[in-house]
Design a protein around this motif. Structure first.
Motif, PDB file in Angstrom:
ATOM      1  N   VAL A  70      -1.520   3.876  14.260  1.00  0.00           N
ATOM      2  CA  VAL A  70      -1.702   3.550  12.843  1.00  0.00           C
ATOM      3  C   VAL A  70      -2.779   4.441  12.224  1.00  0.00           C
ATOM      4  O   VAL A  70      -2.636   4.908  11.091  1.00  0.00           O
ATOM      5  CB  VAL A  70      -2.023   2.048  12.672  1.00  0.00           C
ATOM      6  CG1 VAL A  70      -2.524   1.743  11.281  1.00  0.00           C
ATOM      7  CG2 VAL A  70      -0.789   1.219  12.988  1.00  0.00           C
ATOM      8  N   TYR A 129       2.303  -3.618   6.457  1.00  0.00           N
ATOM      9  CA  TYR A 129       3.199  -2.974   7.426  1.00  0.00           C
ATOM     10  C   TYR A 129       2.408  -2.483   8.632  1.00  0.00           C
ATOM     11  O   TYR A 129       2.812  -2.706   9.778  1.00  0.00           O
ATOM     12  CB  TYR A 129       3.934  -1.817   6.749  1.00  0.00           C
ATOM     13  CG  TYR A 129       4.798  -1.007   7.665  1.00  0.00           C
ATOM     14  CD1 TYR A 129       5.941  -1.543   8.248  1.00  0.00           C
ATOM     15  CD2 TYR A 129       4.477   0.315   7.965  1.00  0.00           C
ATOM     16  CE1 TYR A 129       6.738  -0.796   9.089  1.00  0.00           C
ATOM     17  CE2 TYR A 129       5.263   1.070   8.805  1.00  0.00           C
ATOM     18  CZ  TYR A 129       6.397   0.517   9.365  1.00  0.00           C
ATOM     19  OH  TYR A 129       7.175   1.264  10.207  1.00  0.00           O
ATOM     20  N   PHE A 130       1.282  -1.828   8.387  1.00  0.00           N
ATOM     21  CA  PHE A 130       0.449  -1.348   9.485  1.00  0.00           C
ATOM     22  C   PHE A 130      -0.094  -2.512  10.310  1.00  0.00           C
ATOM     23  O   PHE A 130      -0.213  -2.414  11.523  1.00  0.00           O
ATOM     24  CB  PHE A 130      -0.697  -0.489   8.964  1.00  0.00           C
ATOM     25  CG  PHE A 130      -0.257   0.828   8.371  1.00  0.00           C
ATOM     26  CD1 PHE A 130       0.907   1.450   8.773  1.00  0.00           C
ATOM     27  CD2 PHE A 130      -1.028   1.446   7.415  1.00  0.00           C
ATOM     28  CE1 PHE A 130       1.304   2.666   8.229  1.00  0.00           C
ATOM     29  CE2 PHE A 130      -0.653   2.661   6.864  1.00  0.00           C
ATOM     30  CZ  PHE A 130       0.526   3.267   7.280  1.00  0.00           C
ATOM     31  N   VAL A 141      -4.101   4.097   1.390  1.00  0.00           N
ATOM     32  CA  VAL A 141      -3.126   3.105   1.819  1.00  0.00           C
ATOM     33  C   VAL A 141      -3.001   2.018   0.758  1.00  0.00           C
ATOM     34  O   VAL A 141      -3.998   1.486   0.282  1.00  0.00           O
ATOM     35  CB  VAL A 141      -3.563   2.498   3.175  1.00  0.00           C
ATOM     36  CG1 VAL A 141      -2.591   1.447   3.629  1.00  0.00           C
ATOM     37  CG2 VAL A 141      -3.713   3.581   4.214  1.00  0.00           C
ATOM     38  N   SER A 142      -1.756   1.679   0.430  1.00  0.00           N
ATOM     39  CA  SER A 142      -1.509   0.614  -0.540  1.00  0.00           C
ATOM     40  C   SER A 142      -1.451  -0.730   0.194  1.00  0.00           C
ATOM     41  O   SER A 142      -1.398  -0.785   1.427  1.00  0.00           O
ATOM     42  CB  SER A 142      -0.207   0.869  -1.289  1.00  0.00           C
ATOM     43  OG  SER A 142       0.882   0.794  -0.399  1.00  0.00           O
ATOM     44  N   ASN A 193      15.927   1.246   4.908  1.00  0.00           N
ATOM     45  CA  ASN A 193      14.530   0.838   4.894  1.00  0.00           C
ATOM     46  C   ASN A 193      14.303  -0.328   5.855  1.00  0.00           C
ATOM     47  O   ASN A 193      13.308  -0.358   6.596  1.00  0.00           O
ATOM     48  CB  ASN A 193      14.124   0.462   3.470  1.00  0.00           C
ATOM     49  CG  ASN A 193      12.645   0.467   3.266  1.00  0.00           C
ATOM     50  OD1 ASN A 193      11.906   0.980   4.086  1.00  0.00           O
ATOM     51  ND2 ASN A 193      12.208  -0.113   2.165  1.00  0.00           N
ATOM     52  N   GLN A 245      -1.306  10.524   6.033  1.00  0.00           N
ATOM     53  CA  GLN A 245      -1.044  10.183   4.635  1.00  0.00           C
ATOM     54  C   GLN A 245      -2.183  10.657   3.730  1.00  0.00           C
ATOM     55  O   GLN A 245      -1.952  11.216   2.661  1.00  0.00           O
ATOM     56  CB  GLN A 245      -0.847   8.685   4.472  1.00  0.00           C
ATOM     57  CG  GLN A 245      -0.614   8.284   3.038  1.00  0.00           C
ATOM     58  CD  GLN A 245      -0.288   6.821   2.894  1.00  0.00           C
ATOM     59  OE1 GLN A 245       0.200   6.196   3.817  1.00  0.00           O
ATOM     60  NE2 GLN A 245      -0.557   6.276   1.730  1.00  0.00           N
ATOM     61  N   VAL A 293      -2.274   6.846   8.946  1.00  0.00           N
ATOM     62  CA  VAL A 293      -3.141   6.791   7.767  1.00  0.00           C
ATOM     63  C   VAL A 293      -3.783   8.156   7.530  1.00  0.00           C
ATOM     64  O   VAL A 293      -3.848   8.636   6.389  1.00  0.00           O
ATOM     65  CB  VAL A 293      -4.215   5.691   7.927  1.00  0.00           C
ATOM     66  CG1 VAL A 293      -5.286   5.800   6.862  1.00  0.00           C
ATOM     67  CG2 VAL A 293      -3.568   4.316   7.911  1.00  0.00           C
ATOM     68  N   GLN A 311       1.663  -1.202   2.397  1.00  0.00           N
ATOM     69  CA  GLN A 311       1.515  -0.403   3.612  1.00  0.00           C
ATOM     70  C   GLN A 311       0.526  -1.035   4.579  1.00  0.00           C
ATOM     71  O   GLN A 311       0.711  -0.981   5.787  1.00  0.00           O
ATOM     72  CB  GLN A 311       1.030   1.005   3.273  1.00  0.00           C
ATOM     73  CG  GLN A 311       2.071   1.894   2.693  1.00  0.00           C
ATOM     74  CD  GLN A 311       1.505   3.245   2.368  1.00  0.00           C
ATOM     75  OE1 GLN A 311       0.411   3.344   1.813  1.00  0.00           O
ATOM     76  NE2 GLN A 311       2.230   4.288   2.702  1.00  0.00           N
TER      77      GLN A 311
END
Length: 128
Positions: A80, A102-103, A95-96, A42, A87, A84, A99
């Motif tokens: 990105v 991270y994005f 998106v959480s 990871n 996903q 998204v 995340q």
């Protein structure tokens, strides 16, 4: 403007997608044939993602030859947005918060890569 769009879509986003596919294959092989821990893989994926986005932004700005911050930002934003969209469509999830951070990191990496790429020295035919 044509060089900017060509740099972003052709070189920046294209190289990011190719490098992400290659590195995903490498990570899959590592996961399958080694006994590395999931946490280690990871972290490797995080570092690779940021590095690949920075490289893509740098390549887009280098080929676009102008407005590195814009080239890198557009490259990161397109990538990105595609992540998204995939996903939401395929996993049926929004998106959480982790995340989102991270994005955001990926966007900043591409943006900084664009600023570096526009300032890289150019080769000229006269230097032969």
């Amino acid at each position: 403007m044509k060089k900017l769009i060509q740099g972003v879509l052709g070189y920046g986003v294209g190289s990011i997608f190719i490098l992400m596919i290659v590195f995903s294959g490498i990570l899959a092989l590592l996961l399958r044939f080694t006994n590395m821990e999931y946490q280690t893989l990871n972290q490797m994926a995080l570092i690779a993602g940021i590095s690949i986005l920075a490289f893509g932004g740098m390549l887009a700005a280098y080929k676009g030859e102008q407005k590195g911050w814009l080239s890198g930002g557009m490259t990161g934003l397109i990538f990105v947005s595609a992540m998204v969209l995939f996903q939401v469509i395929f996993e049926n999830q929004w998106v959480s918060l982790p995340q989102l951070s991270y994005f955001g990191g990926l966007l900043v990496a591409a943006w900084l890569g664009g600023m570096i790429g526009v300032n890289l020295p150019r080769r000229s035919a006269a230097k032969r």
